[in-house]
Design an enzyme around this catalytic site. Structure first.
Site, PDB file in Angstrom:
ATOM      1  N   LYS A  94      10.418   0.706   7.437  1.00 59.01           N
ATOM      2  CA  LYS A  94       9.085  -0.061   7.665  1.00 59.01           C
ATOM      3  C   LYS A  94       8.223  -0.112   6.761  1.00 59.01           C
ATOM      4  O   LYS A  94       8.087   0.949   6.160  1.00 59.01           O
ATOM      5  CB  LYS A  94       8.562   0.779   8.817  1.00 59.01           C
ATOM      6  CG  LYS A  94       7.148   0.099   9.551  1.00 59.01           C
ATOM      7  CD  LYS A  94       7.670  -1.047  10.362  1.00 59.01           C
ATOM      8  CE  LYS A  94       6.017  -2.018  10.634  1.00 59.01           C
ATOM      9  NZ  LYS A  94       6.512  -3.071   9.804  1.00 59.01           N
ATOM     10  N   GLN A 115       5.498   5.346   1.493  1.00 65.47           N
ATOM     11  CA  GLN A 115       5.713   4.607   2.721  1.00 65.47           C
ATOM     12  C   GLN A 115       6.365   5.645   3.479  1.00 65.47           C
ATOM     13  O   GLN A 115       6.089   5.875   4.722  1.00 65.47           O
ATOM     14  CB  GLN A 115       6.484   3.408   2.885  1.00 65.47           C
ATOM     15  CG  GLN A 115       6.051   2.523   4.031  1.00 65.47           C
ATOM     16  CD  GLN A 115       4.771   1.849   3.989  1.00 65.47           C
ATOM     17  OE1 GLN A 115       4.474   0.954   3.172  1.00 65.47           O
ATOM     18  NE2 GLN A 115       4.111   1.914   4.958  1.00 65.47           N
ATOM     19  N   LYS A 118       3.783   8.306   4.443  1.00 70.04           N
ATOM     20  CA  LYS A 118       2.755   7.797   5.271  1.00 70.04           C
ATOM     21  C   LYS A 118       3.259   7.710   6.588  1.00 70.04           C
ATOM     22  O   LYS A 118       2.329   7.943   7.403  1.00 70.04           O
ATOM     23  CB  LYS A 118       2.373   6.334   4.547  1.00 70.04           C
ATOM     24  CG  LYS A 118       1.229   5.790   5.141  1.00 70.04           C
ATOM     25  CD  LYS A 118       0.957   4.189   4.858  1.00 70.04           C
ATOM     26  CE  LYS A 118       0.831   4.348   3.236  1.00 70.04           C
ATOM     27  NZ  LYS A 118       0.473   2.917   2.697  1.00 70.04           N
ATOM     28  N   LYS A 130      10.084  -0.978   1.412  1.00 70.19           N
ATOM     29  CA  LYS A 130       8.986  -1.963   0.791  1.00 70.19           C
ATOM     30  C   LYS A 130       9.718  -3.145   0.313  1.00 70.19           C
ATOM     31  O   LYS A 130      11.067  -2.883   0.016  1.00 70.19           O
ATOM     32  CB  LYS A 130       8.048  -1.149  -0.114  1.00 70.19           C
ATOM     33  CG  LYS A 130       6.930  -1.837  -0.393  1.00 70.19           C
ATOM     34  CD  LYS A 130       5.739  -1.605   0.585  1.00 70.19           C
ATOM     35  CE  LYS A 130       4.521  -2.532   0.323  1.00 70.19           C
ATOM     36  NZ  LYS A 130       3.233  -2.229   1.313  1.00 70.19           N
ATOM     37  N   ASP A 170       1.364  -7.426   2.936  1.00 72.26           N
ATOM     38  CA  ASP A 170       0.807  -6.685   1.697  1.00 72.26           C
ATOM     39  C   ASP A 170      -0.058  -7.608   1.023  1.00 72.26           C
ATOM     40  O   ASP A 170      -0.201  -8.782   1.465  1.00 72.26           O
ATOM     41  CB  ASP A 170       1.958  -5.598   1.099  1.00 72.26           C
ATOM     42  CG  ASP A 170       1.207  -4.821   0.319  1.00 72.26           C
ATOM     43  OD1 ASP A 170       0.895  -3.638   0.612  1.00 72.26           O
ATOM     44  OD2 ASP A 170       1.339  -4.850  -1.069  1.00 72.26           O
ATOM     45  N   THR A 213      -5.988  -1.688   8.733  1.00 66.99           N
ATOM     46  CA  THR A 213      -5.862  -0.661   7.701  1.00 66.99           C
ATOM     47  C   THR A 213      -7.426  -0.588   7.197  1.00 66.99           C
ATOM     48  O   THR A 213      -7.509   0.764   6.852  1.00 66.99           O
ATOM     49  CB  THR A 213      -5.127  -1.449   6.611  1.00 66.99           C
ATOM     50  OG1 THR A 213      -3.765  -1.885   6.979  1.00 66.99           O
ATOM     51  CG2 THR A 213      -4.904  -0.618   5.224  1.00 66.99           C
ATOM     52  N   ASN A 244      -7.338  -8.504   2.881  1.00 62.65           N
ATOM     53  CA  ASN A 244      -7.435  -7.864   4.121  1.00 62.65           C
ATOM     54  C   ASN A 244      -7.952  -6.559   4.410  1.00 62.65           C
ATOM     55  O   ASN A 244      -8.777  -6.139   5.253  1.00 62.65           O
ATOM     56  CB  ASN A 244      -5.721  -7.940   4.731  1.00 62.65           C
ATOM     57  CG  ASN A 244      -5.452  -7.267   6.053  1.00 62.65           C
ATOM     58  OD1 ASN A 244      -5.651  -5.852   6.038  1.00 62.65           O
ATOM     59  ND2 ASN A 244      -5.729  -7.946   7.109  1.00 62.65           N
TER      60      ASN A 244
HETATM   61  P1  NDP Z   1      -4.664  -8.945  -0.208  1.00 66.41           P
HETATM   62  O1  NDP Z   1      -3.789  -9.820  -0.848  1.00 66.41           O
HETATM   63  O2  NDP Z   1      -5.258  -9.590   1.287  1.00 66.41           O
HETATM   64  O3  NDP Z   1      -5.905  -8.621  -1.016  1.00 66.41           O
HETATM   65  C1  NDP Z   1      -5.712  -8.105  -2.228  1.00 66.41           C
HETATM   66  C2  NDP Z   1      -7.095  -7.980  -3.058  1.00 66.41           C
HETATM   67  O4  NDP Z   1      -6.896  -7.115  -4.056  1.00 66.41           O
HETATM   68  C3  NDP Z   1      -7.666  -9.289  -3.453  1.00 66.41           C
HETATM   69  O5  NDP Z   1      -8.812  -9.191  -3.562  1.00 66.41           O
HETATM   70  C4  NDP Z   1      -7.113  -9.276  -4.826  1.00 66.41           C
HETATM   71  O6  NDP Z   1      -7.796 -10.033  -5.548  1.00 66.41           O
HETATM   72  C5  NDP Z   1      -7.262  -7.866  -5.215  1.00 66.41           C
HETATM   73  N1  NDP Z   1      -6.273  -7.684  -6.331  1.00 66.41           N
HETATM   74  C6  NDP Z   1      -4.788  -7.875  -6.297  1.00 66.41           C
HETATM   75  N2  NDP Z   1      -4.549  -7.449  -7.223  1.00 66.41           N
HETATM   76  C7  NDP Z   1      -5.242  -7.139  -8.186  1.00 66.41           C
HETATM   77  C8  NDP Z   1      -5.296  -6.785  -9.509  1.00 66.41           C
HETATM   78  N3  NDP Z   1      -4.061  -6.533 -10.264  1.00 66.41           N
HETATM   79  N4  NDP Z   1      -6.547  -6.310 -10.092  1.00 66.41           N
HETATM   80  C9  NDP Z   1      -7.661  -6.681  -9.245  1.00 66.41           C
HETATM   81  N5  NDP Z   1      -7.637  -7.097  -8.142  1.00 66.41           N
HETATM   82  C10 NDP Z   1      -6.611  -7.174  -7.687  1.00 66.41           C
HETATM   83  O7  NDP Z   1      -4.087  -7.605   0.041  1.00 66.41           O
HETATM   84  P2  NDP Z   1      -4.409  -6.191   1.214  1.00 66.41           P
HETATM   85  O8  NDP Z   1      -5.778  -6.287   1.457  1.00 66.41           O
HETATM   86  O9  NDP Z   1      -3.644  -6.390   2.178  1.00 66.41           O
HETATM   87  O10 NDP Z   1      -3.838  -4.911   0.224  1.00 66.41           O
HETATM   88  C11 NDP Z   1      -4.726  -4.271  -0.713  1.00 66.41           C
HETATM   89  C12 NDP Z   1      -4.266  -2.938  -0.862  1.00 66.41           C
HETATM   90  O11 NDP Z   1      -3.938  -2.201   0.231  1.00 66.41           O
HETATM   91  C13 NDP Z   1      -2.881  -2.859  -1.390  1.00 66.41           C
HETATM   92  O12 NDP Z   1      -2.599  -1.854  -2.384  1.00 66.41           O
HETATM   93  C14 NDP Z   1      -1.805  -2.887  -0.444  1.00 66.41           C
HETATM   94  O13 NDP Z   1      -0.462  -2.074  -0.549  1.00 66.41           O
HETATM   95  C15 NDP Z   1      -2.617  -1.834   0.427  1.00 66.41           C
HETATM   96  N6  NDP Z   1      -2.328  -1.721   1.880  1.00 66.41           N
HETATM   97  C16 NDP Z   1      -2.301  -2.966   2.649  1.00 66.41           C
HETATM   98  C17 NDP Z   1      -2.055  -2.859   3.999  1.00 66.41           C
HETATM   99  C18 NDP Z   1      -2.099  -3.979   4.894  1.00 66.41           C
HETATM  100  O14 NDP Z   1      -2.146  -3.520   5.891  1.00 66.41           O
HETATM  101  N7  NDP Z   1      -2.531  -5.132   4.431  1.00 66.41           N
HETATM  102  C19 NDP Z   1      -1.593  -1.440   4.468  1.00 66.41           C
HETATM  103  C20 NDP Z   1      -1.610  -0.522   3.507  1.00 66.41           C
HETATM  104  C21 NDP Z   1      -2.033  -0.503   2.318  1.00 66.41           C
HETATM  105  P3  NDP Z   1      -7.248 -11.669  -5.979  1.00 66.41           P
HETATM  106  O15 NDP Z   1      -7.470 -12.701  -4.706  1.00 66.41           O
HETATM  107  O16 NDP Z   1      -8.079 -12.170  -7.262  1.00 66.41           O
HETATM  108  O17 NDP Z   1      -5.810 -11.639  -6.534  1.00 66.41           O
END
Ligand code: NDP
Length: 455
Positions: A94, A115, A118, A130, A170, A213, A244
């Site tokens: 998962k 993961q 977690k 993953k 993700d 999250t 997200n």
């Molecule tokens: P999204 O794609 O919805 O959002 C990612 C955000 O991070 C965007 O604002 C993006 O900006 C920014 N970002 C991505 N890469 C970079 C970078 N290299 N430098 C600066 N900013 C960056 O992803 P999520 O919100 O789903 O995920 C965010 C984090 O949370 C990740 O680490 C993910 O693994 C973790 N996570 C997510 C879960 C989930 O349920 N979604 C669960 C547990 C952990 P831009 O739009 O400019 O790319």
């Protein structure tokens, strides 16, 4: 002087360096976990005899495949995709799928490894995995994203299933991508089953999964603060990212009367001196989720929102910091600046957003530090609840899911305290949540491995 445990950790990591050469993110994650759990392993001959650690750092299998798809002009493109099936000792593999140009084997092995622990911490029956691709959904039309997702599922679909491996979203994989992948799986395999989580509410998704999250991260942080007799009301909070996790962390902070001073994307950050309002946040959600715009547009749309090109939120004086964008976004130096600015609690909404040196800075300064595998476990926890609803062909109310999410986050916090406080606290007497999460997650997986023989 280095202790014998330090020597064992160094020797073990050196071995993994040989087998996982050029995989810095994976090695960083292994180092952090092994540092915490080595004393437990050295204290337990059964774990040593069963070679538990060596077995844990090697995924069950790693799939790598080509995805060939066609753009709107009929040009043919090739991307590389992966699924790392790390461990199914506690349940079906998962973990999410990430679509981002930085995706490679090292990043996915780090995420899959994290993961495992977690998912163990949630107490639910889920193994760890993953996947993802170096495909970049930015700038692609909906039709291009759909064709890519369908082409990916042509191969991935052979390896997943509701009792085998259940991917989710993700970075770069949200409701749209999950929908296209699910649709392709359903048609190719003629099965409407819970093969992915994060599905649409009308066709098998769980209420509160989208929020889980971010909400869960704030909930975990609330427990850290309350453990010291404090709370969120009136706290100045900085949040990075605007996807997200960041959106729903900000939403929950506003509900708890905290002041959200920032959000960001990969090009820069916004600073909101008086704190984001619900109106700001709803506008930003529409910008990011529907119009797929950039965060600087929020500063053009509202007075009181300032845009800092290329900036990150870590220079802003605050009480609480929630890095919710991506790995290694808070360096040691940035951690020092946060400490100087008065930060008292940091909870990782993203996976491994704080570099190892930054974690040490927070812990040495007595800052409450909640690592991602505990603080952001709410997302996968509600994915586990989505799997349970799918298996029973039921749908639970939002209240029921949110209550279970809150219970799970409370229990994860308690597990961190159980394994990370007292003699294990950090130098300043603050619970060591890193140790607590690693050891709490590890023991359940290791014991299940012992029970199930040499597989
Ligand atoms: P999204 O794609 O919805 O959002 C990612 C955000 O991070 C965007 O604002 C993006 O900006 C920014 N970002 C991505 N890469 C970079 C970078 N290299 N430098 C600066 N900013 C960056 O992803 P999520 O919100 O789903 O995920 C965010 C984090 O949370 C990740 O680490 C993910 O693994 C973790 N996570 C997510 C879960 C989930 O349920 N979604 C669960 C547990 C952990 P831009 O739009 O400019 O790319």
């Amino acid at each position: 002087m280095a202790s014998s445990t330090d020597h064992e950790v160094a020797a073990f990591v050196a071995q993994v360096e040989i087998s996982s050469e050029h995989q810095p993110e994976f090695l960083q994650a292994v180092h952090e976990v092994v540092e915490s759990v080595m004393p437990v392993v050295l204290d337990n001959k059964t774990y040593q005899d069963a070679n538990i650690l060596e077995r844990l750092v090697e995924p069950d299998r790693l799939l790598r495949f080509r995805v060939t798809w066609e753009d709107d002009q009929g040009r043919v493109h090739v991307n590389r995709a992966y699924r790392v099936e790390f461990s199914n000792v506690l349940g079906p593999y998962k973990g999410g799928m990430r679509f981002h140009p930085t995706v490679n084997e090292s990043v996915l092995k780090f995420l899959g490894f994290e993961q495992v622990f977690k998912n163990s911490l949630t107490g639910l029956l889920m193994g760890g995995g993953k996947g993802g691709s170096d495909f970049d959904p930015k700038g692609k039309s909906d039709a291009e994203v759909r064709r890519f997702c369908e082409a990916l599922m042509l191969e991935l679909g052979r390896h997943i299933g509701p009792d085998t491996d259940v991917p989710a979203g993700d970075i770069g994989v949200g409701a749209r991508e999950v929908g296209y992948m699910f649709g392709a799986y359903r048609r190719l395999h003629n099965k409407h089953v819970g093969v992915l989580t994060g599905k649409g509410i009308g066709w098998g998704g769980s209420l509160i999964r989208t929020e889980a999250t971010g909400y869960g991260c704030v909930e975990f942080c609330r427990h850290m603060l309350e453990h010291t007799g404090d709370g969120f009301a009136g706290k100045k909070c900085v949040v990075s990212g605007s996807g997200n996790v960041a959106q729903h962390a900000a939403e929950k902070l506003i509900k708890l009367d905290a002041k959200v001073l920032s959000l960001s994307d990969s090009k820069g950050c916004i600073y909101v001196e008086d704190g984001l309002t619900t109106e700001h946040l709803e506008w930003i959600k529409d910008l990011k989720n529907n119009r797929r715009g950039r965060i600087h547009e929020a500063a053009d749309a509202f007075d009181g929102i300032e845009y800092r090109e290329g900036g990150e939120p870590w220079d802003i004086a605050c009480d609480v910091a929630l890095p919710c964008a991506t790995q290694n976004e808070v360096s040691e130096d940035e951690a020092r600046r946060l400490v100087k600015g008065g930060v008292r609690a940091v909870a990782e909404g993203a996976n491994m957003p704080v570099e190892a040196g930054g974690v040490a800075v927070f812990q040495q300064a007595g800052v409450l530090f909640g690592p991602g595998k505990a603080a952001n476990a709410g997302g996968v926890a509600v994915s586990g609840l989505e799997m349970a609803q799918n298996a029973g062909r039921l749908m639970w109310s939002a209240d029921k899911v949110e209550t279970q999410l809150e219970d799970i986050m409370r229990d994860i916090h308690a597990k961190c305290i159980e394994h990370g406080s007292g003699a294990h606290s950090t130098a300043k007497g603050v619970p060591d949540y890193v140790r607590g999460a690693n050891v709490g997650g590890f023991i359940r997986v290791a014991d299940a491995m012992l029970d199930q023989g040499l597989w």
